[in-house]
Design a protein around this motif. Structure first.
Motif, PDB file in Angstrom:
ATOM      1  N   UNK A   1     -42.776 136.077  38.812  1.00 48.28           N
ATOM      2  CA  UNK A   1     -42.907 137.304  39.600  1.00 48.28           C
ATOM      3  C   UNK A   1     -42.106 137.209  40.896  1.00 48.28           C
ATOM      4  N   UNK A   2     -42.211 136.053  41.557  1.00 47.21           N
ATOM      5  CA  UNK A   2     -41.493 135.862  42.820  1.00 47.21           C
ATOM      6  C   UNK A   2     -39.985 135.864  42.607  1.00 47.21           C
ATOM      7  N   UNK A   3     -39.537 135.464  41.430  1.00 49.81           N
ATOM      8  CA  UNK A   3     -38.110 135.383  41.153  1.00 49.81           C
ATOM      9  C   UNK A   3     -37.443 136.756  41.124  1.00 49.81           C
ATOM     10  N   UNK A   4     -38.223 137.806  40.923  1.00 48.88           N
ATOM     11  CA  UNK A   4     -37.647 139.157  40.883  1.00 48.88           C
ATOM     12  C   UNK A   4     -37.014 139.546  42.213  1.00 48.88           C
ATOM     13  N   UNK A   5     -37.551 139.029  43.310  1.00 45.44           N
ATOM     14  CA  UNK A   5     -37.033 139.379  44.635  1.00 45.44           C
ATOM     15  C   UNK A   5     -35.621 138.828  44.847  1.00 45.44           C
ATOM     16  N   UNK A   6     -35.395 137.506  44.719  1.00 53.23           N
ATOM     17  CA  UNK A   6     -34.014 137.016  44.901  1.00 53.23           C
ATOM     18  C   UNK A   6     -33.056 137.514  43.835  1.00 53.23           C
ATOM     19  N   UNK A   7     -33.541 137.761  42.610  1.00 55.35           N
ATOM     20  CA  UNK A   7     -32.658 138.261  41.550  1.00 55.35           C
ATOM     21  C   UNK A   7     -32.104 139.631  41.914  1.00 55.35           C
ATOM     22  N   UNK A   8     -32.964 140.506  42.414  1.00 61.69           N
ATOM     23  CA  UNK A   8     -32.504 141.827  42.844  1.00 61.69           C
ATOM     24  C   UNK A   8     -31.626 141.738  44.082  1.00 61.69           C
TER      25      UNK A   8
ATOM     26  N   UNK B   1     -13.995 143.777  54.935  1.00 64.97           N
ATOM     27  CA  UNK B   1     -14.246 142.499  54.269  1.00 64.97           C
ATOM     28  C   UNK B   1     -15.137 142.747  53.055  1.00 64.97           C
ATOM     29  N   UNK B   2     -14.655 142.351  51.881  1.00 60.90           N
ATOM     30  CA  UNK B   2     -15.402 142.573  50.648  1.00 60.90           C
ATOM     31  C   UNK B   2     -16.241 141.333  50.316  1.00 60.90           C
ATOM     32  N   UNK B   3     -17.511 141.559  50.039  1.00 60.58           N
ATOM     33  CA  UNK B   3     -18.429 140.478  49.668  1.00 60.58           C
ATOM     34  C   UNK B   3     -18.522 140.402  48.145  1.00 60.58           C
ATOM     35  N   UNK B   4     -18.065 139.306  47.589  1.00 58.40           N
ATOM     36  CA  UNK B   4     -18.046 139.144  46.135  1.00 58.40           C
ATOM     37  C   UNK B   4     -19.350 138.528  45.631  1.00 58.40           C
ATOM     38  N   UNK B   5     -19.751 138.921  44.419  1.00 56.83           N
ATOM     39  CA  UNK B   5     -20.915 138.288  43.791  1.00 56.83           C
ATOM     40  C   UNK B   5     -20.636 136.808  43.545  1.00 56.83           C
ATOM     41  N   UNK B   6     -19.415 136.533  43.059  1.00 58.49           N
ATOM     42  CA  UNK B   6     -18.965 135.166  42.851  1.00 58.49           C
ATOM     43  C   UNK B   6     -17.518 135.062  43.308  1.00 58.49           C
ATOM     44  N   UNK B   7     -17.167 133.900  43.815  1.00 63.74           N
ATOM     45  CA  UNK B   7     -15.821 133.696  44.342  1.00 63.74           C
ATOM     46  C   UNK B   7     -14.861 133.456  43.185  1.00 63.74           C
ATOM     47  N   UNK B   8     -14.109 134.501  42.803  1.00 64.89           N
ATOM     48  CA  UNK B   8     -13.170 134.390  41.696  1.00 64.89           C
ATOM     49  C   UNK B   8     -12.175 135.551  41.725  1.00 64.89           C
ATOM     50  N   UNK B   9     -11.023 135.352  41.096  1.00 64.22           N
ATOM     51  CA  UNK B   9     -10.061 136.436  40.882  1.00 64.22           C
ATOM     52  C   UNK B   9     -10.312 136.975  39.487  1.00 64.22           C
ATOM     53  N   UNK B  10     -10.673 138.249  39.407  1.00 69.40           N
ATOM     54  CA  UNK B  10     -11.159 138.805  38.149  1.00 69.40           C
ATOM     55  C   UNK B  10     -10.013 139.503  37.409  1.00 69.40           C
ATOM     56  N   UNK B  11      -9.333 138.733  36.548  1.00 67.93           N
ATOM     57  CA  UNK B  11      -8.222 139.234  35.748  1.00 67.93           C
ATOM     58  C   UNK B  11      -7.186 139.910  36.669  1.00 67.93           C
TER      59      UNK B  11
ATOM     60  N   UNK C   1     -15.535 145.642  39.467  1.00 70.79           N
ATOM     61  CA  UNK C   1     -16.003 144.258  39.419  1.00 70.79           C
ATOM     62  C   UNK C   1     -17.509 144.187  39.677  1.00 70.79           C
ATOM     63  N   UNK C   2     -17.995 144.953  40.670  1.00 72.99           N
ATOM     64  CA  UNK C   2     -19.419 144.945  40.987  1.00 72.99           C
ATOM     65  C   UNK C   2     -20.272 145.489  39.856  1.00 72.99           C
ATOM     66  N   UNK C   3     -19.786 146.556  39.191  1.00 66.85           N
ATOM     67  CA  UNK C   3     -20.528 147.131  38.069  1.00 66.85           C
ATOM     68  C   UNK C   3     -20.670 146.136  36.922  1.00 66.85           C
ATOM     69  N   UNK C   4     -19.693 145.255  36.783  1.00 64.58           N
ATOM     70  CA  UNK C   4     -19.765 144.219  35.748  1.00 64.58           C
ATOM     71  C   UNK C   4     -20.685 143.080  36.187  1.00 64.58           C
ATOM     72  N   UNK C   5     -20.593 142.711  37.462  1.00 63.77           N
ATOM     73  CA  UNK C   5     -21.302 141.515  37.928  1.00 63.77           C
ATOM     74  C   UNK C   5     -22.784 141.732  38.179  1.00 63.77           C
TER      75      UNK C   5
ATOM     76  N   UNK D   1     -25.285 139.029  36.928  1.00 68.13           N
ATOM     77  CA  UNK D   1     -26.169 138.304  37.854  1.00 68.13           C
ATOM     78  C   UNK D   1     -27.582 138.209  37.304  1.00 68.13           C
ATOM     79  N   UNK D   2     -28.075 139.319  36.732  1.00 63.53           N
ATOM     80  CA  UNK D   2     -29.405 139.287  36.117  1.00 63.53           C
ATOM     81  C   UNK D   2     -29.418 138.361  34.896  1.00 63.53           C
ATOM     82  N   UNK D   3     -28.323 138.352  34.132  1.00 62.52           N
ATOM     83  CA  UNK D   3     -28.231 137.460  32.985  1.00 62.52           C
ATOM     84  C   UNK D   3     -28.272 136.000  33.431  1.00 62.52           C
ATOM     85  N   UNK D   4     -27.553 135.683  34.509  1.00 56.90           N
ATOM     86  CA  UNK D   4     -27.583 134.317  35.046  1.00 56.90           C
ATOM     87  C   UNK D   4     -28.994 133.922  35.471  1.00 56.90           C
ATOM     88  N   UNK D   5     -29.700 134.868  36.093  1.00 61.67           N
ATOM     89  CA  UNK D   5     -31.081 134.601  36.515  1.00 61.67           C
ATOM     90  C   UNK D   5     -31.976 134.348  35.307  1.00 61.67           C
ATOM     91  N   UNK D   6     -31.812 135.155  34.251  1.00 55.13           N
ATOM     92  CA  UNK D   6     -32.623 134.987  33.037  1.00 55.13           C
ATOM     93  C   UNK D   6     -32.358 133.637  32.387  1.00 55.13           C
TER      94      UNK D   6
END
Length: 385
Positions: free
Chosen positions: A129-136, A161-171, A185-189, A193-198
């Motif tokens: 339950x607590x994990x839902x907070x950092x995941x969101x 300045x753009x804040x990336x979900x992950x530090x990478x060059x996306x194609x 990129x954000x719509x994909x990530x 991000x939720x998949x990584x959390x799961x």
């Protein structure tokens, strides 16, 4: 939530098994392919961009590689769980048999199992339950922060300045300078991000739960042996304790085989993440990017510490069985029963626990060795860069 409903008797980590089923660890062969698209998404959105498309500078490359090590540990770890599905459900089958036999008796052993199962289930529910907070937070906050900065800096004629979900060059997307590319990129990530959390949660919760329940099984053997000293029916209780101890050892052996390659991967990649953080701090100092790397360090450290702590507990509880046997007034028992108790003592002297491959046990001493190894590896990296 319906996900937390448990309709089966205590003694098995049912919530953890539900999590594993979501990622493809299932007794049904067709459901095991569920993890294939998840792993492919990891390769396409995380692994390949981080490896193949480079970074704008050395500092961001350190962060990107640290994130790659961290996510590889999660996704490959669950892949190994999927490959070991048969062994996992053999462990579950033996655990259910063990628990049903214990619960069939009205005794302190059955009460202890019910009590411990309730505690583990409660902690698991609170954690999920607590994990839902950092995941969101980590899924949506980069986009919100970027949009806020973009429109504020646009009015002031400054570079956003753009804040990336992950530090990478996306194609071929220019995710660091163009807003429309960044939003794609954000719509994909966000779902990634939720998949990584799961995936990370399924790995962590399932392994920690299995270790904890195997530890509980040895504690139940201790409770049963303590009953022997108070019982008038020595023979029946000792034979029951021998069977329980053998079942606990069998479960521990299966757990060892399942977790050995996962723990080896955990130690190697944990050292890489820790070394990356130290190297980045040496090169770039303390800044906002260091904070994101420090969060990875905390997650990885907590996970490794959890494996070592519970692995240490499993080894200790297994070894304590021999001490309980010695204290159960064996000297006043018939020779045949003393031989049975001797058998338990001999079995209890065998080392039990989880190991990283076949190299070392995961315990608190090993956690200290990992810290030392990390520093040595960091010294080598620092001299190179």
């Amino acid at each position: 939530m319906r996900f937390f409903l448990i309709e089966k008797p205590p003694g098995v980590p049912h919530i953890a098994l539900k999590l594993l089923r979501l990622v493809g660890v299932s007794q049904t062969q067709s459901e095991r392919y569920r993890y294939v698209p998840m792993f492919v998404l990891f390769l396409l959105t995380i692994a390949i961009p981080k490896i193949a498309f480079g970074y704008p500078n050395f500092e961001t490359s350190i962060i990107g590689l640290a994130e790659l090590f961290f996510q590889t540990n999660r996704f490959v770890g669950v892949l190994l769980l999927v490959l070991y599905s048969d062994s996992i459900f053999e462990l579950v089958r033996q655990s259910e048999f063990f628990a049903k036999k214990v619960l069939s008796e009205t005794s302190p052993v059955a009460e202890y199992l019910t009590k411990m199962d309730t505690q583990v289930t409660k902690i698991t529910k609170l954690y999920l339950t607590a994990l839902l907070v950092p995941a969101n937070f980590y899924s949506y906050s980069p986009i919100v922060a970027t949009l806020w900065k973009y429109y504020n800096t646009y009015e002031n004629d400054t570079v956003p300045e753009f804040t990336l979900h992950m530090e990478e060059s996306f194609y071929r997307l220019n995710v660091r300078e163009k807003l429309d590319h960044y939003l794609i990129f954000g719509a994909i990530m966000v779902p990634i991000s939720f998949l990584c959390a799961l995936v990370g949660t399924a790995k962590l919760v399932s392994i920690l739960s299995l270790i904890k329940y195997c530890t509980i099984y040895f504690q139940l053997v201790k409770v049963k042996l303590e009953e022997v000293g108070r019982s008038q029916n020595y023979a029946s209780d000792i034979r029951s304790a021998i069977q329980m101890h053998q079942s606990a050892l069998s479960c521990a052996d299966l757990l060892h085989d399942i977790t050995a390659p996962i723990m080896l991967l955990q130690l190697v990649l944990c050292i890489m993440v820790w070394s990356s953080m130290l190297l980045y701090f040496t090169v770039a100092g303390f800044n906002t990017q260091f904070i994101s790397l420090f969060i990875l360090f905390m997650f990885d450290t907590t996970e490794t510490f959890g494996y070592c702590y519970l692995g240490n507990q499993l080894s200790d509880e297994s070894a304590r069985v021999a001490s309980v046997v010695y204290d159960c007034r064996w000297e006043g028992m018939p020779p045949a029963l003393r031989k049975d108790l001797q058998l338990i003592m001999l079995r209890a002297q065998r080392s039990v626990g989880i190991t990283a491959g076949k190299f070392c046990f995961m315990n608190m001493e090993q956690f200290g060795e990992v810290v030392k190894t990390t520093y040595s590896f960091f010294v080598v990296l620092r001299d190179q860069f």
